[in-house]
Write an enzyme that holds these catalytic residues in place. Structure first.
Site, PDB file in Angstrom:
ATOM      1  N   GLY A 157     -14.412 -25.024   0.732  1.00  0.00           N
ATOM      2  CA  GLY A 157     -13.145 -24.270   0.737  1.00  0.00           C
ATOM      3  C   GLY A 157     -12.312 -24.732   1.925  1.00  0.00           C
ATOM      4  NE  ARG A 158      -8.362 -20.429   3.016  1.00  0.00           N
ATOM      5  CZ  ARG A 158      -7.895 -19.635   2.052  1.00  0.00           C
ATOM      6  NH1 ARG A 158      -6.741 -19.854   1.532  1.00  0.00           N
ATOM      7  NH2 ARG A 158      -8.575 -18.613   1.630  1.00  0.00           N
ATOM      8  CB  ILE A 159     -13.872 -22.954   6.817  1.00  0.00           C
ATOM      9  CG1 ILE A 159     -12.952 -21.753   7.116  1.00  0.00           C
ATOM     10  CG2 ILE A 159     -14.683 -23.312   8.073  1.00  0.00           C
ATOM     11  CD1 ILE A 159     -13.654 -20.453   7.431  1.00  0.00           C
ATOM     12  NE  ARG A 179     -17.578 -20.595  -6.768  1.00  0.00           N
ATOM     13  CZ  ARG A 179     -16.714 -19.617  -6.631  1.00  0.00           C
ATOM     14  NH1 ARG A 179     -16.885 -18.509  -7.277  1.00  0.00           N
ATOM     15  NH2 ARG A 179     -15.668 -19.744  -5.842  1.00  0.00           N
ATOM     16  CB  THR A 180     -16.285 -26.632  -9.856  1.00  0.00           C
ATOM     17  OG1 THR A 180     -15.366 -25.917  -9.022  1.00  0.00           O
ATOM     18  CG2 THR A 180     -16.751 -25.770 -10.987  1.00  0.00           C
ATOM     19  CB  THR A 232     -19.666 -21.361  11.563  1.00  0.00           C
ATOM     20  OG1 THR A 232     -19.182 -22.236  10.521  1.00  0.00           O
ATOM     21  CG2 THR A 232     -20.155 -22.183  12.726  1.00  0.00           C
ATOM     22  NE  ARG A 234     -19.600 -12.543   6.745  1.00  0.00           N
ATOM     23  CZ  ARG A 234     -18.517 -12.921   7.439  1.00  0.00           C
ATOM     24  NH1 ARG A 234     -18.597 -13.914   8.310  1.00  0.00           N
ATOM     25  NH2 ARG A 234     -17.370 -12.289   7.279  1.00  0.00           N
ATOM     26  CD  GLU A 262     -23.591 -11.694  12.980  1.00  0.00           C
ATOM     27  OE1 GLU A 262     -23.855 -12.677  12.270  1.00  0.00           O
ATOM     28  OE2 GLU A 262     -22.437 -11.254  13.147  1.00  0.00           O
ATOM     29  CG  HIS A 281     -19.793 -13.343  13.778  1.00  0.00           C
ATOM     30  ND1 HIS A 281     -20.285 -12.603  12.739  1.00  0.00           N
ATOM     31  CD2 HIS A 281     -18.698 -13.981  13.277  1.00  0.00           C
ATOM     32  CE1 HIS A 281     -19.532 -12.766  11.660  1.00  0.00           C
ATOM     33  NE2 HIS A 281     -18.549 -13.606  11.971  1.00  0.00           N
ATOM     34  CB  ILE A 282     -17.358 -16.486  19.206  1.00  0.00           C
ATOM     35  CG1 ILE A 282     -18.322 -17.675  19.404  1.00  0.00           C
ATOM     36  CG2 ILE A 282     -17.819 -15.270  20.000  1.00  0.00           C
ATOM     37  CD1 ILE A 282     -18.359 -18.207  20.840  1.00  0.00           C
ATOM     38  N   GLY A 283     -16.710 -17.515  15.738  1.00  0.00           N
ATOM     39  CA  GLY A 283     -16.019 -18.588  15.017  1.00  0.00           C
ATOM     40  C   GLY A 283     -14.509 -18.487  15.078  1.00  0.00           C
TER      41      GLY A 283
HETATM   42  C1  DGY Z   1     -14.438 -13.603   9.134  1.00  0.00           C
HETATM   43  O1  DGY Z   1     -13.201 -13.547   9.234  1.00  0.00           O
HETATM   44  O2  DGY Z   1     -14.998 -13.392   8.071  1.00  0.00           O
HETATM   45  C2  DGY Z   1     -15.219 -13.925  10.360  1.00  0.00           C
HETATM   46  O3  DGY Z   1     -16.566 -13.854  10.161  1.00  0.00           O
HETATM   47  C3  DGY Z   1     -14.793 -13.063  11.537  1.00  0.00           C
HETATM   48  O4  DGY Z   1     -13.588 -13.555  11.950  1.00  0.00           O
END
Ligand code: DGY
Length: 315
Positions: A157-159, A179-180, A232, A234, A262, A281-283
């Site tokens: 996806g975007r990330i 998925r595709t 980064t 879940r 977590e 969890h500082i992404g």
């Molecule tokens: C999100 O946006 O889902 C991150 O885990 C927290 O910024």
């Protein structure tokens, strides 16, 4: 003072977005402090017409039923796995998210973890701090070279795509699964083929019933020996217990910004492993990013309360 309705914000947020709500006459209750217990959430949500929760607040039917006037849950996150979407839909409550704005910040942190694990940065910092650095040595803290390494992205996806762009700049070869297949200049592989051939695997898929423990024991040990896992996305995507075992020999290391559970409790075996680099969890924790997330959550919330379609709806 007259208020047009109560908005519960489960943590204080950076920036001035909440002021905007107050100026419009809403009574904003922003919880101060690091934690909001379940009990407090259930109490504080009473009477709210809008809720801005963080990823750490479980917003289920019980929470929704404490606030019969609740119209919108404007998540301060792109992930919405902490909200019971079916329960919201059944109650006519809109749910929104903050996509896009945190893409670059999260991709940056992914690369930070990847570099830290591959080049053993955390171990090196520790080594120097402890006063162990007494000489230069050709075999000191040897890591993985990134040039020419294969990065396998799970969830393009975007990330995932922002991570791929950065990885290319480091001379890495990118492959992906999802998925595709997408019209992208990278080979699309099955998850199994990606795990077997990647030097580094990076997870960028949402947590759903289908992806829970996607990287289970079998798949961890199906990863290429001496490879690296980065998460980064879940914590629930990975079987933590099996990861601890895999890090004791099979894998080179892991970079984790998210964990299951977590936060990881003190004394958890992962903390004792030098090849695990763990951040809390500082992404998305760039100041501008977090301020923009607050603005987006408020824009979404106001749109629903003012009878408009929110810019970033989920439900
Ligand atoms: C999100 O946006 O889902 C991150 O885990 C927290 O910024």
């Amino acid at each position: 003072m007259f208020s047009v309705g109560k908005i519960l914000v489960t943590r204080s947020l950076p920036g001035s977005a909440l002021e905007h709500l107050r100026e419009r006459g809403y009574r904003v209750e922003a919880h101060e402090g690091l934690f909001l217990s379940r009990e407090d959430l259930l109490k504080k949500v009473e009477g709210a017409i809008g809720l801005i929760p963080t990823v750490k607040d479980r917003v289920d039917a019980e929470v929704m039923d404490r606030a019969p006037g609740l119209k919108v849950i404007a998540c301060y996150s792109v992930g919405v796995d902490h909200v019971d979407l079916e329960a919201a839909k059944a109650r006519g409550i809109r749910v929104t998210q903050t996509p896009g704005v945190l893409t670059e910040a999260t991709a940056d942190l992914t690369l930070a973890l990847l570099l830290a694990v591959a080049r053993r940065v955390a171990e090196g910092v520790d080594y120097a701090r402890k006063g162990l650095w007494q000489a230069w040595h050709p075999e000191l803290l040897l890591g993985m070279d990134l040039e020419g390494a294969t990065l396998g992205i799970v969830g393009m996806g975007r990330i995932g795509q922002a991570v791929a762009k950065r990885a290319e700049a480091f001379g890495m070869r990118v492959v992906y699964t999802g998925r595709t297949p997408k019209p992208l200049p990278y080979p699309y592989l099955s998850l199994e083929a990606l795990l077997a051939t990647s030097d580094i695997v990076s997870l960028h898929t949402p947590l759903t019933l289908e992806t829970h423990r996607l990287i289970n024991r079998e798949r961890l040990f199906a990863m290429k020996p001496g490879s690296i896992l980065i998460n980064t996305a879940r914590g629930g995507l990975v079987d933590t217990e099996a990861l601890v075992e895999a890090l004791r020999g099979h894998l080179f290391g892991a970079g984790l910004d998210v964990t299951d559970p977590e936060p990881l409790p003190r004394g958890h075996p992962l903390y004792a492993l030098p090849n695990a680099v763990i951040t809390p969890h500082i992404g998305s924790a760039g100041r501008r990013t977090r301020e923009r997330m607050a603005e987006m959550a408020v824009e979404n919330l106001l749109a629903v309360l003012e009878g408009r379609e929110p810019p970033n709806p989920v439900v």
